[in-house]
Scaffold this motif. Structure first.
Motif, short mmCIF file in Angstrom:
data_model
loop_
_atom_site.label_atom_id
_atom_site.label_comp_id
_atom_site.label_asym_id
_atom_site.label_seq_id
_atom_site.Cartn_x
_atom_site.Cartn_y
_atom_site.Cartn_z
N ARG A 39 58.02 50.86 42.42
CA ARG A 39 57.98 49.94 41.27
C ARG A 39 56.57 49.41 41.05
NH1 ARG A 39 63.03 48.22 43.53
NH2 ARG A 39 61.98 46.59 44.73
N THR A 40 55.90 49.04 42.14
CA THR A 40 54.54 48.52 42.02
C THR A 40 53.61 49.55 41.39
OG1 THR A 40 54.80 47.05 43.91
CG2 THR A 40 52.57 47.68 43.34
N SER A 41 53.74 50.78 41.84
CA SER A 41 52.88 51.83 41.31
C SER A 41 53.07 51.98 39.81
CB SER A 41 53.18 53.15 42.02
OG SER A 41 52.33 54.17 41.54
N ARG A 42 54.31 51.87 39.35
CA ARG A 42 54.58 52.00 37.91
C ARG A 42 54.07 50.78 37.14
NH1 ARG A 42 57.80 55.95 36.29
NH2 ARG A 42 58.61 54.83 34.49
N MET A 43 54.19 49.60 37.73
CA MET A 43 53.70 48.38 37.07
C MET A 43 52.20 48.43 36.84
SD MET A 43 55.95 45.63 39.23
CE MET A 43 54.94 44.22 38.82
N LEU A 44 51.47 49.08 37.76
CA LEU A 44 50.01 49.07 37.72
C LEU A 44 49.40 50.29 37.04
CD1 LEU A 44 49.25 47.81 41.35
CD2 LEU A 44 49.37 46.47 39.25
N ASP A 45 50.24 51.22 36.60
CA ASP A 45 49.75 52.49 36.05
C ASP A 45 49.61 52.38 34.53
OD1 ASP A 45 49.15 55.06 35.34
OD2 ASP A 45 50.81 55.98 36.43
N LEU A 83 53.00 38.04 45.25
CA LEU A 83 52.46 38.16 46.60
C LEU A 83 52.77 39.52 47.21
CD1 LEU A 83 53.22 34.63 48.09
CD2 LEU A 83 51.04 35.48 47.23
N LEU A 84 53.97 40.05 46.94
CA LEU A 84 54.34 41.36 47.47
C LEU A 84 53.45 42.45 46.87
CD1 LEU A 84 56.28 43.00 49.24
CD2 LEU A 84 57.84 43.13 47.27
N LEU A 85 53.26 42.38 45.57
CA LEU A 85 52.43 43.37 44.87
C LEU A 85 50.98 43.29 45.36
CD1 LEU A 85 52.42 44.08 41.06
CD2 LEU A 85 50.29 43.62 42.24
N ALA A 86 50.41 42.08 45.26
CA ALA A 86 49.00 41.91 45.61
C ALA A 86 48.76 42.11 47.10
CB ALA A 86 48.52 40.52 45.18
N GLY A 87 49.75 41.78 47.91
CA GLY A 87 49.57 41.80 49.36
C GLY A 87 49.48 43.18 49.96
N HIS A 88 50.00 44.19 49.28
CA HIS A 88 49.87 45.53 49.87
C HIS A 88 49.00 46.46 49.04
CE1 HIS A 88 53.31 46.70 47.24
NE2 HIS A 88 52.85 47.91 47.35
N GLU A 89 49.02 46.34 47.71
CA GLU A 89 48.25 47.27 46.87
C GLU A 89 46.75 47.15 47.08
OE1 GLU A 89 48.49 49.71 44.56
OE2 GLU A 89 50.63 49.98 44.93
N THR A 90 46.26 45.93 47.08
CA THR A 90 44.80 45.74 47.16
C THR A 90 44.26 46.15 48.52
OG1 THR A 90 45.29 43.43 47.67
CG2 THR A 90 44.67 43.93 45.41
N THR A 91 44.84 45.66 49.58
CA THR A 91 44.34 45.98 50.92
C THR A 91 44.52 47.46 51.23
OG1 THR A 91 44.96 43.75 51.61
CG2 THR A 91 44.42 45.31 53.35
N ALA A 92 45.63 48.04 50.80
CA ALA A 92 45.85 49.47 51.05
C ALA A 92 44.76 50.32 50.41
CB ALA A 92 47.22 49.88 50.51
N ASN A 93 44.39 49.99 49.19
CA ASN A 93 43.37 50.78 48.50
C ASN A 93 41.97 50.51 49.04
OD1 ASN A 93 44.67 52.49 46.34
ND2 ASN A 93 45.64 50.53 45.96
#
Length: 398
Positions: A171-177, A235-245
């Motif tokens: 879901r996060t990937s689709r929200m940010l694409d 927090l869920l979205l920002a907490g993994h997407e930013t650090t992962a990339n």
């Protein structure tokens, strides 16, 4: 047949670097009006000093975009629906509403609280490196390490079942694409809110020791269910997407700069300075920070009327010669620089201490475990259309 999406100027990259046209804009007029992929007219602000001025002035530059800017595709949504989607999203509100929400969360992201989390983060990092080692090379660093480590950390912090990570990452990937339509991305946002609403209801019935449980126990009378779901989703979205990339792209940057990587291996005490330099040099939030002018303003000698969209181009600002000399060179010896990778002002990233702590632990652990870490020759996949710049995959061996 719909037209292929066009990447907006402020998100265009040549690998790690902003395209030359962005640098020319920063060194030339500094501010330019463009049309964004959503069909909005917006002013790009590219110089470091100007970006800091915009980000630091929440009175003249508002985060409440919908008051002045109607995004194409929003016409089918009622004000009630939009209000529910925005509830609890600190990125979509100004003080005093923003201040009220942030004050409840700030104690959970202090440096002291991060120190208490460090042993668990070190264990999570070690477990994933163990799994990579057992699996043997080659390995996709994104799926094996960069994405699951911050994902598990934020899941444990929030109280989100880690078994659900596949669904929320999709879901996060689709929200940010941004290559997807506004409707597709909003549908993913709706699904994310519905998922989080279920977790909030569970926390309300039996609050645990995690962040959602804390919010219910200590602020349940001050926050609506929609606000709790909005806070949790952000927090869920920002907490993994930013650090992962940052982990994936930062590792690739070090691999492509072997002198810098060798220096960090030899002198691991440089890790804090290295993290700050990587944050500056990579600027993964390349979609920019959107604002709306609340009055007529002047930036870099350009008059911008009230009610206009302004985009702070963080990659251009962080590569400004006015910030550091020779800004396009990666140099982990620079130390702390006052970059704007985490933003600036009242909306400065709440989770910055958590991200810094994870990066400070993960990079040295990865380099120590695999002294022969290298690319396999398979080209990494960059995520150009995503709001958070990064990699879809990075195949490595050791």
């Amino acid at each position: 047949m719909s037209e292929a999406p066009v990447l907006p100027l402020h998100m265009r990259r040549d690998g790690f670097d902003p395209v030359p046209e962005l640098s020319a804009l920063r060194e030339g007029e500094g501010v330019r009006r463009v049309t964004t992929p959503l069909g909005l007219e917006a002013w790009l602000v590219t110089r470091f000093a100007d970006v800091r001025e915009v980000l630091g002035d929440s009175e003249r530059f508002s985060n409440v975009l919908h008051r002045a800017v109607r995004v194409p595709g929003m016409e089918g949504y009622t004000e009630e629906e939009l209000a529910r989607l925005r509830a609890g999203n600190m990125l979509a509100c100004d003080p005093p509403e923003h201040t009220r929400l942030r004050r409840m969360l700030t104690p959970e992201f202090t440096v002291r609280r991060m120190r208490a989390l460090e042993p668990r983060v070190r264990r999570i990092v070690a477990d994933h490196l163990d799994a990579m080692e057992r699996g043997g090379p080659p390995a996709d660093l994104v799926s094996a390490f960069a994405l699951p480590v911050p994902s598990l950390v934020i899941c444990e912090l929030l109280g989100v079942p880690h078994t659900d990570r596949g669904d929320f990452q999709r879901r996060t990937s689709r929200m940010l694409d941004l290559s997807l339509s506004f409707q597709e991305r909003t549908q993913a946002q709706r699904e994310s809110r519905e998922y989080m609403a279920g977790l909030v209801a569970r926390a309300a019935a039996d609050p645990g020791d995690d962040l959602l449980g804390m919010l219910v126990r200590e602020h349940g009378d001050d926050l609506s269910a929609d606000e709790l779901a909005g806070i949790g989703s952000l927090l869920l979205l920002a907490g993994h997407e930013t650090t992962a990339n940052m982990l994936a792209l930062g590792t690739l940057a070090l691999l492509r700069h072997p002198v810098q990587m060798a220096l960090l291996r030899k002198e691991p005490e440089r890790i804090e300075a290295a993290v700050e330099e990587l944050l500056r040099w990579l600027s993964i939030v390349h979609s920019g920070a959107f604002k709306v002018t609340t009055t007529d303003v002047e930036i870099a000698g350009v008059r911008i009327p009230e009610g206009e969209a302004v985009v702070c181009v963080l990659p251009a600002a962080n590569r400004d010669p006015g910030l550091v000399p020779d800004p396009d060179r990666l140099d982990i010896t620079r130390g702390g620089l006052g970059h704007v990778a985490f933003g600036h002002g009242v909306h400065h990233c709440l989770g910055a201490p958590l991200a810094r702590m994870e990066l400070r632990i993960a990079f040295p652990a990865l380099l120590e475990r695999f002294p022969g870490l290298r690319e396999t020759g398979r080209a990494p996949e960059f995520r150009s259309f995503h709001i958070v710049y990064g990699l879809n995959s990075l195949e490595v061996a050791w």
